[in-house]
Design an enzyme around this catalytic site. Structure first.
Site, short mmCIF file in Angstrom:
data_model
loop_
_atom_site.label_atom_id
_atom_site.label_comp_id
_atom_site.label_asym_id
_atom_site.label_seq_id
_atom_site.Cartn_x
_atom_site.Cartn_y
_atom_site.Cartn_z
NE ARG A 213 -3.70 2.46 0.49
CZ ARG A 213 -3.53 3.68 0.00
NH1 ARG A 213 -2.46 3.95 -0.75
NH2 ARG A 213 -4.40 4.63 0.25
CG HIS B 96 -1.18 6.17 2.17
ND1 HIS B 96 -0.55 4.95 2.28
CD2 HIS B 96 -2.23 6.13 3.05
CE1 HIS B 96 -1.18 4.20 3.18
NE2 HIS B 96 -2.19 4.90 3.66
CG HIS C 26 -5.12 8.43 5.92
ND1 HIS C 26 -5.77 7.92 4.82
CD2 HIS C 26 -4.30 7.44 6.36
CE1 HIS C 26 -5.36 6.68 4.60
NE2 HIS C 26 -4.47 6.36 5.52
CD GLU D 33 -4.21 3.54 8.37
OE1 GLU D 33 -4.29 4.30 7.38
OE2 GLU D 33 -3.39 2.60 8.45
CG HIS E 220 0.68 5.41 7.16
ND1 HIS E 220 0.10 6.63 7.42
CD2 HIS E 220 -0.32 4.63 6.67
CE1 HIS E 220 -1.18 6.59 7.12
NE2 HIS E 220 -1.46 5.38 6.64
CD GLU F 265 -6.62 3.03 2.74
OE1 GLU F 265 -5.76 3.02 1.85
OE2 GLU F 265 -6.41 3.58 3.83
#
Length: 418
Positions: free
Chosen positions: A124, A127, A129, A133, A172, A195
């Site tokens: 993943r 990125h 947010h 999270e 992360h 997501e």
């Protein structure tokens, strides 16, 4: 509000069945069937209650309490049920994800959920947010990487049962490990987050002028001529190397973060354990970095009951991991709605609404309770009544003195499971 070492969060399996007794059906009009006009199939003929029209048996049979609710259900209220099993998957080389947000689950204002799997080496991408999270591993193993606002790195491997928490804005990445990769459930402290609306490094670089990239990193612009022109999101990467080497490479001269971003639930003793089940409470008191999400991991033995209670400080978001359960939610009106849960399902109870959960299967029921809060709190019906003057309780419940004696003994009960 609760002191968990003094309150009961689970109740035993036998008491409810004994209390109802064999005469419940006969007395349905006055006990267990309180509304006028009377509710429930017990008041209807078989032909009137038949469903000769089109059916979807796969859905119908998963939700028996919707199709044949108890006679105590009444009124209408927002449905407190959703499921990852019905959520659309986004599948890419390296893994997949599916989400339950307010788009499909309007009641869930405070928490959004994502179920994700990363295959061996699946990544993943880097990125971050705008929301916090919180996550729990449900199978396999994953490597997490992040840094805090002081540039201090955390690189750790997490396995089934482990948690992580990334505060808003901390960047992360995640990568599946071993021969099987890993699967996990993410929760964001905003019901509309997900997501598919994250801030990703590939997007940012692709939408930054080359001369700015050159100046920012101190290398010629053409060094970035091969950057992806679209987001990677999930991709198949090379297998992760040894953890110690990754930690050494990422280490900062400023040292490690003040608080770990991961929590090993397997190393935690249950907050309480009784024959009816066990519960583990994880909030900022034992997981200091988790400032906006508090959690309870509950295991109910067959027939066990998560007792009648409510939460005064936050809505409750639930994720069902194993087994089968049934919940009734009580609201003003009165309104009451019963719903069934299976693995992969999601539940939601708004702040201050009364509810309970019963294990209706023949194996352990394991589920997660999440709250947008730094602490876990609740009020239980049994202890409220146990700490209320006797005459008031007698007038409200119209029970005999022997029953009042039993209720009063709950006043100083210190076990949290019964």
């Amino acid at each position: 509000m609760t002191d968990l070492k003094r309150r009961s969060v689970l109740a035993g399996a036998a008491a409810g069945a004994v209390a109802m007794g064999a005469t419940a059906a006969v007395r349905a009009a006055e006990f267990g069937n309180p509304d006028r006009p009377p509710q429930g199939a017990i008041n209807s003929s078989a032909i009137a209650n038949a469903e000769p029209g089109p059916q979807n048996p796969a859905l119908r049979d998963q939700m028996p309490s919707f199709n044949n609710p108890p006679a105590t259900d009444v009124g209408g209220m927002a449905i407190p049920w959703a499921s990852f099993n019905l959520a659309h998957k986004r599948i890419q080389d390296g893994g997949w994800a599916r989400e339950v947000t307010t788009k499909a689950f309007p009641i869930s204002k405070d928490i959004a959920g994502v179920n994700m799997r990363l295959g061996p080496g699946g990544v993943r991408e880097l990125h971050w947010h705008q929301q916090a999270e919180w996550a729990i591993m449900v199978s396999g193993e994953v490597r997490i990487t992040t840094i805090d606002s002081h540039g201090r790195a955390e690189v750790s491997d997490v396995k089934a049962g482990d948690l992580w928490y990334f505060p808003p804005g901390l960047p992360h990445s995640l990568q599946g490990l071993g021969a099987n990769g890993g699967e996990f459930v993410l929760a964001f402290d905003n019901g509309s987050a997900g997501e598919f609306n994250t801030l990703m490094v590939s997007d940012w670089l692709a939408h930054t002028p080359p001369d700015i990239l050159a100046q920012n990193f101190g290398v010629p612009a053409d060094k970035f001529k091969n950057i992806p022109l679209e987001q990677l999101w999930i991709y198949q990467g090379a297998p992760a190397g040894p953890l110690a080497a990754a930690q050494a490479y990422s280490a900062s001269s400023a040292g490690r973060p003040d608080h770990p971003f991961i929590f090993r639930t397997g190393a935690m003793a249950p907050t309480a354990r009784q024959p009816g089940g066990e519960v583990k409470i994880i909030d900022s008191s034992n997981f200091p970095v988790s400032k906006t999400v508090a959690a309870a991991i509950v295991t109910l033995r067959p027939g066990g009951l998560r007792e009648m209670h409510w939460h005064p400080d936050a809505d409750e978001w639930q994720y069902f991991i194993q087994g089968q359960g049934r919940m009734t939610v009580f609201d003003t009106g009165p309104a009451a709605q019963t719903v069934d849960f299976n693995p992969g399902d999601v539940g939601y109870v708004q702040k201050n609404l009364g509810h309970y959960i019963k294990n209706t299967g023949n194996t352990d029921l394991v589920f997660l309770e999440l709250f947008k809060s730094d602490h876990f709190s609740e009020v239980t019906l049994s202890q409220w009544l146990a700490n209320t003057p006797r005459q008031l309780v007698k007038e409200h419940l119209r029970v005999d003195d022997a029953t009042l004696d039993v209720i009063h003994k709950l006043k100083d009960r210190r076990d949290v499971l019964a």
